[in-house]
Design an enzyme around this catalytic site. Structure first.
Site, PDB file in Angstrom:
ATOM      1  N   ARG A  70       0.839  -1.206   0.000  1.00 47.80           N
ATOM      2  CA  ARG A  70       0.000   0.000   0.000  1.00 47.80           C
ATOM      3  C   ARG A  70       0.876   1.259   0.000  1.00 47.80           C
ATOM      4  O   ARG A  70       0.586   2.236  -0.681  1.00 47.80           O
ATOM      5  CB  ARG A  70      -0.880  -0.040   1.250  1.00 47.80           C
ATOM      6  CG  ARG A  70      -2.083   0.846   1.199  1.00 47.80           C
ATOM      7  CD  ARG A  70      -2.933   0.695   2.463  1.00 47.80           C
ATOM      8  NE  ARG A  70      -3.657  -0.560   2.555  1.00 47.80           N
ATOM      9  CZ  ARG A  70      -4.755  -0.854   1.852  1.00 47.80           C
ATOM     10  NH1 ARG A  70      -5.253   0.009   1.008  1.00 47.80           N
ATOM     11  NH2 ARG A  70      -5.364  -2.006   2.006  1.00 47.80           N
ATOM     12  N   ARG A  96      -9.591   2.652  -2.335  1.00 46.67           N
ATOM     13  CA  ARG A  96      -8.347   2.224  -1.674  1.00 46.67           C
ATOM     14  C   ARG A  96      -8.196   2.987  -0.360  1.00 46.67           C
ATOM     15  O   ARG A  96      -8.432   4.196  -0.321  1.00 46.67           O
ATOM     16  CB  ARG A  96      -7.110   2.536  -2.542  1.00 46.67           C
ATOM     17  CG  ARG A  96      -7.130   1.990  -3.934  1.00 46.67           C
ATOM     18  CD  ARG A  96      -7.076   0.492  -3.997  1.00 46.67           C
ATOM     19  NE  ARG A  96      -5.940  -0.074  -3.277  1.00 46.67           N
ATOM     20  CZ  ARG A  96      -5.870  -1.366  -2.925  1.00 46.67           C
ATOM     21  NH1 ARG A  96      -6.854  -2.192  -3.191  1.00 46.67           N
ATOM     22  NH2 ARG A  96      -4.806  -1.809  -2.287  1.00 46.67           N
ATOM     23  N   ASN A 112     -12.647  13.325   1.388  1.00 45.46           N
ATOM     24  CA  ASN A 112     -13.345  12.127   0.914  1.00 45.46           C
ATOM     25  C   ASN A 112     -14.830  12.347   1.133  1.00 45.46           C
ATOM     26  O   ASN A 112     -15.223  13.188   1.954  1.00 45.46           O
ATOM     27  CB  ASN A 112     -12.856  10.887   1.670  1.00 45.46           C
ATOM     28  CG  ASN A 112     -13.286   9.588   0.987  1.00 45.46           C
ATOM     29  OD1 ASN A 112     -13.836   9.601  -0.126  1.00 45.46           O
ATOM     30  ND2 ASN A 112     -13.028   8.472   1.642  1.00 45.46           N
ATOM     31  N   HIS A 114     -18.503  10.178   1.891  1.00 43.20           N
ATOM     32  CA  HIS A 114     -19.005   8.881   2.349  1.00 43.20           C
ATOM     33  C   HIS A 114     -20.529   8.945   2.416  1.00 43.20           C
ATOM     34  O   HIS A 114     -21.077   9.945   2.904  1.00 43.20           O
ATOM     35  CB  HIS A 114     -18.411   8.559   3.724  1.00 43.20           C
ATOM     36  CG  HIS A 114     -18.808   7.208   4.212  1.00 43.20           C
ATOM     37  ND1 HIS A 114     -18.304   6.047   3.675  1.00 43.20           N
ATOM     38  CD2 HIS A 114     -19.698   6.828   5.170  1.00 43.20           C
ATOM     39  CE1 HIS A 114     -18.843   5.011   4.286  1.00 43.20           C
ATOM     40  NE2 HIS A 114     -19.700   5.456   5.200  1.00 43.20           N
ATOM     41  N   GLU A 179     -24.894  14.174  -2.338  1.00 43.02           N
ATOM     42  CA  GLU A 179     -23.426  14.114  -2.485  1.00 43.02           C
ATOM     43  C   GLU A 179     -22.982  15.104  -3.558  1.00 43.02           C
ATOM     44  O   GLU A 179     -21.967  15.799  -3.406  1.00 43.02           O
ATOM     45  CB  GLU A 179     -22.978  12.698  -2.882  1.00 43.02           C
ATOM     46  CG  GLU A 179     -23.215  11.643  -1.821  1.00 43.02           C
ATOM     47  CD  GLU A 179     -22.624  10.296  -2.202  1.00 43.02           C
ATOM     48  OE1 GLU A 179     -21.571  10.261  -2.861  1.00 43.02           O
ATOM     49  OE2 GLU A 179     -23.224   9.264  -1.841  1.00 43.02           O
TER      50      GLU A 179
END
Ligand code: GRF
Length: 225
Positions: A70, A96, A112, A114, A179
């Protein structure tokens, strides 16, 4: 007040790219001052790559399977984003987890989105989890990425009602519509220099405040009479 420069944005995707599209649309309409410098996908077949190319935005595929760990994958991301002079990274359906190699390279500069009202329902299948929990409200959250999963300081949230006949798809669609509104909004607040991170909380400067009495109730009380 002098207008701030457009923010140099890098968007990370893995698939459909509808949030990427909403960000590109906000830029194209002049609502968001951002220069989308690069879209990176870890999957060559991500539909979002085609949307970006159609808007003339540079794209790169960095396949995580080519890397031994990673961290190595994340180092390649950091290098590519820096070379493109990206200031703010927006993960938009990027499947990821980010290691400290990425998070520390862009502190409080990776967002990000969600599909839940965090901290409820982190991780995969958040809409299904909300539905199964019996919660009366669901929603979405834009947050700054930290070391944990879906755990960083919250920037913007939108709440939607759960309807009695919802299934995972109808609830997901209702959340997705929100969103597409709150991701460009969060990036705009960043671009305008209005976000200050203080511990787990994000202070938003000089912005309209919600009506503190405008509570949402679900199911709503029957009108009297
Ligand atoms: C969205 O529901 C987002 O909240 C989640 O993954 C989905 C990505 O959708 N992180 P899209 O690729 O932006 O259409």
């Amino acid at each position: 007040m002098t207008e701030r420069e457009p923010v140099g944005l890098g968007v990370l995707i893995s698939g459909r790219g509808s949030n990427l599209q909403s960000i590109m649309n906000a830029v194209a309409r002049g609502e968001l001052r951002a220069a989308i410098r690069l879209v990176i996908s870890n999957r060559a077949d991500a539909a979002g790559l085609t949307h970006a190319q159609a808007m003339g935005i540079p794209t790169r595929v960095i396949d995580h399977r080519r890397f031994g760990s990673r961290e190595e994958f994340d180092h390649a991301l950091v290098e590519t984003l820096r070379a493109a002079e990206v200031e703010l990274v927006a993960c938009a359906g990027f499947m990821r987890l980010l290691s400290p190699a990425m998070v520390n390279a862009f502190p409080n500069r990776i967002m990000n989105i969600h599909p839940s009202l965090l901290p409820a329902f982190p991780g995969l299948h958040a809409q299904k989890a909300a539905l199964e929990s019996g919660a009366r409200f669901a929603g979405c959250t834009v947050f700054f990425v930290s070391a944990g999963t879906d755990d960083g300081p919250i920037i913007v949230q939108a709440a939607v009602p759960v309807m009695p006949d919802d299934d995972e798809q109808t609830l997901s669609e209702r959340i997705l519509a929100q969103e597409h509104l709150i991701y460009p909004l969060a990036i705009k607040l960043f671009q305008e220099g209005r976000l200050r991170v203080s511990g787990r909380r994000v202070v938003v400067l000089d912005t309209p405040q919600p009506d503190e009495k405008a509570a949402l109730v679900n199911p709503p009380p029957r009108p009297a009479g």
